[in-house]
Design a protein around this motif. Sequence first.
Motif, PDB file in Angstrom:
ATOM      1  N   ALA A 147       1.571   5.374   4.202  1.00  0.00           N
ATOM      2  CA  ALA A 147       0.740   5.177   3.011  1.00  0.00           C
ATOM      3  C   ALA A 147      -0.536   6.004   3.082  1.00  0.00           C
ATOM      4  N   THR A 148      -1.175   6.032   4.245  1.00  0.00           N
ATOM      5  CA  THR A 148      -2.424   6.777   4.398  1.00  0.00           C
ATOM      6  C   THR A 148      -2.205   8.269   4.216  1.00  0.00           C
ATOM      7  N   LEU A 149      -1.166   8.815   4.867  1.00  0.00           N
ATOM      8  CA  LEU A 149      -0.887  10.248   4.773  1.00  0.00           C
ATOM      9  C   LEU A 149      -0.533  10.655   3.344  1.00  0.00           C
ATOM     10  N   VAL A 150       0.286   9.844   2.677  1.00  0.00           N
ATOM     11  CA  VAL A 150       0.706  10.185   1.315  1.00  0.00           C
ATOM     12  C   VAL A 150      -0.449  10.046   0.326  1.00  0.00           C
ATOM     13  N   THR A 151      -1.284   9.037   0.514  1.00  0.00           N
ATOM     14  CA  THR A 151      -2.434   8.864  -0.374  1.00  0.00           C
ATOM     15  C   THR A 151      -3.385  10.048  -0.275  1.00  0.00           C
ATOM     16  N   ILE A 152      -3.655  10.496   0.941  1.00  0.00           N
ATOM     17  CA  ILE A 152      -4.528  11.661   1.133  1.00  0.00           C
ATOM     18  C   ILE A 152      -3.932  12.891   0.452  1.00  0.00           C
ATOM     19  N   ALA A 153      -2.628  13.106   0.642  1.00  0.00           N
ATOM     20  CA  ALA A 153      -1.967  14.243   0.008  1.00  0.00           C
ATOM     21  C   ALA A 153      -2.034  14.138  -1.510  1.00  0.00           C
ATOM     22  N   SER A 154      -1.873  12.930  -2.045  1.00  0.00           N
ATOM     23  CA  SER A 154      -1.882  12.741  -3.498  1.00  0.00           C
ATOM     24  C   SER A 154      -3.247  13.051  -4.094  1.00  0.00           C
ATOM     25  N   ILE A 155      -4.304  12.694  -3.376  1.00  0.00           N
ATOM     26  CA  ILE A 155      -5.656  12.979  -3.863  1.00  0.00           C
ATOM     27  C   ILE A 155      -5.852  14.480  -4.071  1.00  0.00           C
ATOM     28  N   PHE A 156      -5.216  15.272  -3.193  1.00  0.00           N
ATOM     29  CA  PHE A 156      -5.328  16.725  -3.302  1.00  0.00           C
ATOM     30  C   PHE A 156      -4.197  17.341  -4.131  1.00  0.00           C
ATOM     31  N   PHE A 162       0.833  -1.198   0.000  1.00  0.00           N
ATOM     32  CA  PHE A 162       0.000   0.000   0.000  1.00  0.00           C
ATOM     33  C   PHE A 162       0.871   1.253   0.000  1.00  0.00           C
ATOM     34  N   GLU A 163       1.982   1.198   0.727  1.00  0.00           N
ATOM     35  CA  GLU A 163       2.884   2.348   0.752  1.00  0.00           C
ATOM     36  C   GLU A 163       3.571   2.530  -0.602  1.00  0.00           C
ATOM     37  N   ALA A 164       3.933   1.422  -1.250  1.00  0.00           N
ATOM     38  CA  ALA A 164       4.498   1.523  -2.589  1.00  0.00           C
ATOM     39  C   ALA A 164       3.483   2.123  -3.560  1.00  0.00           C
ATOM     40  N   PHE A 165       2.231   1.732  -3.408  1.00  0.00           N
ATOM     41  CA  PHE A 165       1.155   2.279  -4.232  1.00  0.00           C
ATOM     42  C   PHE A 165       1.058   3.795  -4.037  1.00  0.00           C
ATOM     43  N   SER A 166       1.120   4.240  -2.784  1.00  0.00           N
ATOM     44  CA  SER A 166       1.055   5.675  -2.508  1.00  0.00           C
ATOM     45  C   SER A 166       2.273   6.396  -3.069  1.00  0.00           C
ATOM     46  N   ALA A 167       3.429   5.718  -3.069  1.00  0.00           N
ATOM     47  CA  ALA A 167       4.629   6.314  -3.658  1.00  0.00           C
ATOM     48  C   ALA A 167       4.434   6.548  -5.155  1.00  0.00           C
ATOM     49  N   GLY A 168       3.791   5.593  -5.821  1.00  0.00           N
ATOM     50  CA  GLY A 168       3.502   5.775  -7.233  1.00  0.00           C
ATOM     51  C   GLY A 168       2.564   6.941  -7.487  1.00  0.00           C
ATOM     52  N   MET A 169       1.569   7.090  -6.632  1.00  0.00           N
ATOM     53  CA  MET A 169       0.639   8.210  -6.761  1.00  0.00           C
ATOM     54  C   MET A 169       1.346   9.549  -6.647  1.00  0.00           C
ATOM     55  N   ASN A 170       2.324   9.635  -5.752  1.00  0.00           N
ATOM     56  CA  ASN A 170       2.915  10.926  -5.425  1.00  0.00           C
ATOM     57  C   ASN A 170       4.225  11.214  -6.144  1.00  0.00           C
ATOM     58  N   ASN A 171       5.085  10.223  -6.294  1.00  0.00           N
ATOM     59  CA  ASN A 171       6.456  10.490  -6.709  1.00  0.00           C
ATOM     60  C   ASN A 171       6.713  10.435  -8.208  1.00  0.00           C
ATOM     61  N   VAL A 172       5.897   9.681  -8.946  1.00  0.00           N
ATOM     62  CA  VAL A 172       6.126   9.607 -10.392  1.00  0.00           C
ATOM     63  C   VAL A 172       5.984  10.985 -11.034  1.00  0.00           C
ATOM     64  N   ALA A 173       5.141  11.819 -10.455  1.00  0.00           N
ATOM     65  CA  ALA A 173       4.942  13.174 -10.979  1.00  0.00           C
ATOM     66  C   ALA A 173       6.231  13.972 -11.007  1.00  0.00           C
TER      67      ALA A 173
END
Length: 355
Positions: A247-256, A176-187
Amino acid sequence: MLEIIAIVISFFFAMNIGASGAAASMGVAYGAGAILRPRNALILCAIGVLLGAVIGGGEVVKTISSGIIPSSLISIKIVVIILFSATFSLFLANLLGIPLSTSEVTVGSVVGVGIANQALYVNNLFWIVFYWVIIPIIAFGIAFIFIKILHYFKLTEKYAFQGKIITYLLIFAGFFEAFSAGMNNVANAVGPLVSAEILSVSKGTLIGGLFVALGALILGRRVLETNGKKITSFSKIEGILISSTGATLVTIASIFGIPVPLTQITTSSILGIGIAKSGANVFQQKIVKNMLMVWLISPLISLTMSYFLVKLFIETDLYTIFVLASLLLATVGALSLMRASKQERSTVHEEGGGI
């Protein structure tokens, strides 16, 4: 020609993001013993990062591409400068085995360009930096309080936090944390390309995600070891706390659409556990001191580098020299990736069995 150079540097940057993000995502599961083989941890990281990028990476791409400086400033030359400055900072950190925030070096590079052109969305930048500070503090606090409660009420003695269920939960939390990393860091790698209209958002997240995944597999071993085993030891239940919090904190940030330092968030959780268990002695470790130093200076390095590169190569006729230097960096980087891959293959026979 310039577009090709920008794309090459972007994808090399994406591979270094994968190398740095590997520790932040699967390092905890590896360090806690849920995954015994480094290669398996990196494979899961690669899959999670790719899925996160494709499914939810678009919002942060928009922020990097147009939320810090006006998109009208972004030319092919500026894209190359931004990516070169960020890549150079991250590449040095990966050679040292230090987990580094790709968001910080990328935003630093973009800010340097904005300052050089006297065009910067200061209010947006303020909020980004604010979240850089507050979110790791929240992660640290959650981990610290949780461990204090766990030991105060002796919950580890009353309940056996062991077994396959706990192991699988920890692996899922790391994924889940790797998933959140993809949401945030690939950008961070493809955002400048999207801003220059070289790639669309959808193509950027897909291709960028593929190269981030590849970087995790090839160059992620050293950083995986740093976050997993060189800061402090932790149990599997503590590992679940670290990974799920990050993962939770990064996912929330990525959504915004907020680019945040995943590596700092995860490492702050690890430090919170270490201090709760061992006190401030954790800060005496050399590896911790090195990480804190790199965190502070890396954004400044990329900012300063991009600022002076704009002044030197955009406002003069020396851009051709810079292009050649960029090609040299890409060549050296490719050779280092090949060497790292060969070294990792040579250690496979030394690894024991396990998940």
